[in-house]
Design a protein around this motif. Sequence first.
Motif, mmCIF file in Angstrom:
data_model
loop_
_atom_site.group_PDB
_atom_site.id
_atom_site.type_symbol
_atom_site.label_atom_id
_atom_site.label_comp_id
_atom_site.label_asym_id
_atom_site.label_seq_id
_atom_site.Cartn_x
_atom_site.Cartn_y
_atom_site.Cartn_z
ATOM 1 N N ARG A 1 0.835 -1.203 0.000
ATOM 2 C CA ARG A 1 0.000 0.000 0.000
ATOM 3 C C ARG A 1 0.865 1.246 0.000
ATOM 4 N N PRO A 2 0.730 2.161 -0.847
ATOM 5 C CA PRO A 2 -0.205 2.202 -1.980
ATOM 6 C C PRO A 2 0.259 1.325 -3.141
ATOM 7 N N TYR A 3 1.546 0.947 -3.150
ATOM 8 C CA TYR A 3 2.082 -0.009 -4.117
ATOM 9 C C TYR A 3 3.251 -0.705 -3.411
ATOM 10 N N CYS A 4 3.709 -1.829 -3.958
ATOM 11 C CA CYS A 4 4.645 -2.679 -3.221
ATOM 12 C C CYS A 4 5.950 -1.978 -2.828
ATOM 13 N N ALA A 5 6.497 -1.148 -3.705
ATOM 14 C CA ALA A 5 7.758 -0.485 -3.380
ATOM 15 C C ALA A 5 7.605 0.468 -2.192
ATOM 16 N N ALA A 6 6.406 0.976 -1.972
ATOM 17 C CA ALA A 6 6.163 1.902 -0.859
ATOM 18 C C ALA A 6 5.461 1.216 0.305
ATOM 19 N N GLY A 7 5.182 -0.090 0.173
ATOM 20 C CA GLY A 7 4.442 -0.811 1.208
ATOM 21 C C GLY A 7 5.256 -1.073 2.456
ATOM 22 N N LYS A 8 4.576 -1.586 3.465
ATOM 23 C CA LYS A 8 5.202 -1.933 4.742
ATOM 24 C C LYS A 8 5.058 -3.432 4.967
ATOM 25 N N PHE A 9 6.063 -4.000 5.610
ATOM 26 C CA PHE A 9 6.030 -5.428 5.933
ATOM 27 C C PHE A 9 5.385 -5.631 7.300
ATOM 28 N N HIS A 10 4.541 -6.658 7.365
ATOM 29 C CA HIS A 10 3.848 -7.015 8.604
ATOM 30 C C HIS A 10 4.135 -8.487 8.901
ATOM 31 N N SER A 11 4.187 -8.814 10.189
ATOM 32 C CA SER A 11 4.508 -10.172 10.620
ATOM 33 C C SER A 11 3.271 -10.874 11.158
ATOM 34 N N TYR A 12 3.118 -12.144 10.775
ATOM 35 C CA TYR A 12 1.969 -12.960 11.190
ATOM 36 C C TYR A 12 2.475 -14.329 11.639
ATOM 37 N N ARG A 13 2.065 -14.759 12.829
ATOM 38 C CA ARG A 13 2.438 -16.091 13.324
ATOM 39 C C ARG A 13 1.735 -17.162 12.499
ATOM 40 N N VAL A 14 2.483 -18.203 12.112
ATOM 41 C CA VAL A 14 1.917 -19.279 11.295
ATOM 42 C C VAL A 14 2.436 -20.637 11.750
ATOM 43 N N VAL A 15 1.631 -21.654 11.470
ATOM 44 C CA VAL A 15 2.083 -23.037 11.509
ATOM 45 C C VAL A 15 2.276 -23.428 10.051
ATOM 46 N N VAL A 16 3.428 -24.009 9.751
ATOM 47 C CA VAL A 16 3.788 -24.378 8.383
ATOM 48 C C VAL A 16 3.761 -25.889 8.261
ATOM 49 N N ARG A 17 3.128 -26.376 7.204
ATOM 50 C CA ARG A 17 3.141 -27.812 6.908
ATOM 51 C C ARG A 17 3.644 -28.020 5.485
ATOM 52 N N LEU A 18 4.541 -28.986 5.326
ATOM 53 C CA LEU A 18 5.035 -29.389 4.016
ATOM 54 C C LEU A 18 4.585 -30.815 3.776
ATOM 55 N N ASP A 19 4.180 -31.114 2.535
ATOM 56 C CA ASP A 19 3.804 -32.489 2.211
ATOM 57 C C ASP A 19 3.879 -32.706 0.705
ATOM 58 N N ARG A 20 3.225 -33.784 0.250
ATOM 59 C CA ARG A 20 3.266 -34.210 -1.161
ATOM 60 C C ARG A 20 4.706 -34.376 -1.643
ATOM 61 N N VAL A 21 5.391 -35.340 -1.054
ATOM 62 C CA VAL A 21 6.779 -35.636 -1.401
ATOM 63 C C VAL A 21 6.814 -36.336 -2.753
ATOM 64 N N LYS A 22 7.717 -35.866 -3.614
ATOM 65 C CA LYS A 22 7.897 -36.489 -4.926
ATOM 66 C C LYS A 22 9.315 -36.231 -5.405
ATOM 67 N N PRO A 23 9.761 -36.943 -6.434
ATOM 68 C CA PRO A 23 11.120 -36.703 -6.947
ATOM 69 C C PRO A 23 11.249 -35.284 -7.498
ATOM 70 N N TRP A 24 12.404 -34.687 -7.252
ATOM 71 C CA TRP A 24 12.711 -33.349 -7.731
ATOM 72 C C TRP A 24 13.139 -33.455 -9.186
ATOM 73 N N LYS A 25 12.532 -32.678 -10.072
ATOM 74 C CA LYS A 25 12.840 -32.765 -11.501
ATOM 75 C C LYS A 25 14.311 -32.515 -11.797
ATOM 76 N N LYS A 26 14.921 -31.582 -11.075
ATOM 77 C CA LYS A 26 16.329 -31.243 -11.319
ATOM 78 C C LYS A 26 17.249 -32.392 -10.919
ATOM 79 N N HIS A 27 16.900 -33.091 -9.842
ATOM 80 C CA HIS A 27 17.678 -34.224 -9.337
ATOM 81 C C HIS A 27 16.687 -35.319 -8.950
#
Length: 155
Positions: A98-124
């Motif tokens: 706001r009003p655009y990203c270069a002039a915006g402000k960063f805000h912090s939010y507490r989160v729980v993060v989950r990772l899943d759907r394991v599969k082979p990595w295309k690069k390796h």
Amino acid sequence: MRSYALRTAVTLCFAASLAAAAGAPSSARPTAAPAADTVRQEPRSPVIVDCFWHANVRPADFMLACGDGNSRLTSLHWSKWSTGSASAEGVNVVNDCRPYCAAGKFHSYRVVVRLDRVKPWKKHPEVQHYSRITLEYQGDRPDGFARTVTYPLWD
């Protein structure tokens, strides 16, 4: 006379480095690897691939918005990292743009993060990686965001 001594010293050092590079005697060289059926390896943990295509395990920080850097995870504390899923608590730092990203402000939010759907990595393909991330906001959340958001991770 001094230049002759210097050339001799340089030549001797060069010869010594060549001899060292030539390798150890054949009796000191490793033999062939054991047969594949006798080698037992522990399954490697899946990785999370970052914006620079680096494989990471339990990163403390992770960029979600690679293009502009307007959303990232910080202060990640992993309680689980297994072959099927991973979970952590941390902070999602988001630019309000706001009003655009270069002039915006960063805000912090507490989160729980989950990772899943394991599969082979295309690069390796021999490396398994998490292909989906879910954020569950623990209090406030960015405007327009649902309490729980899920994103695919790059491959």
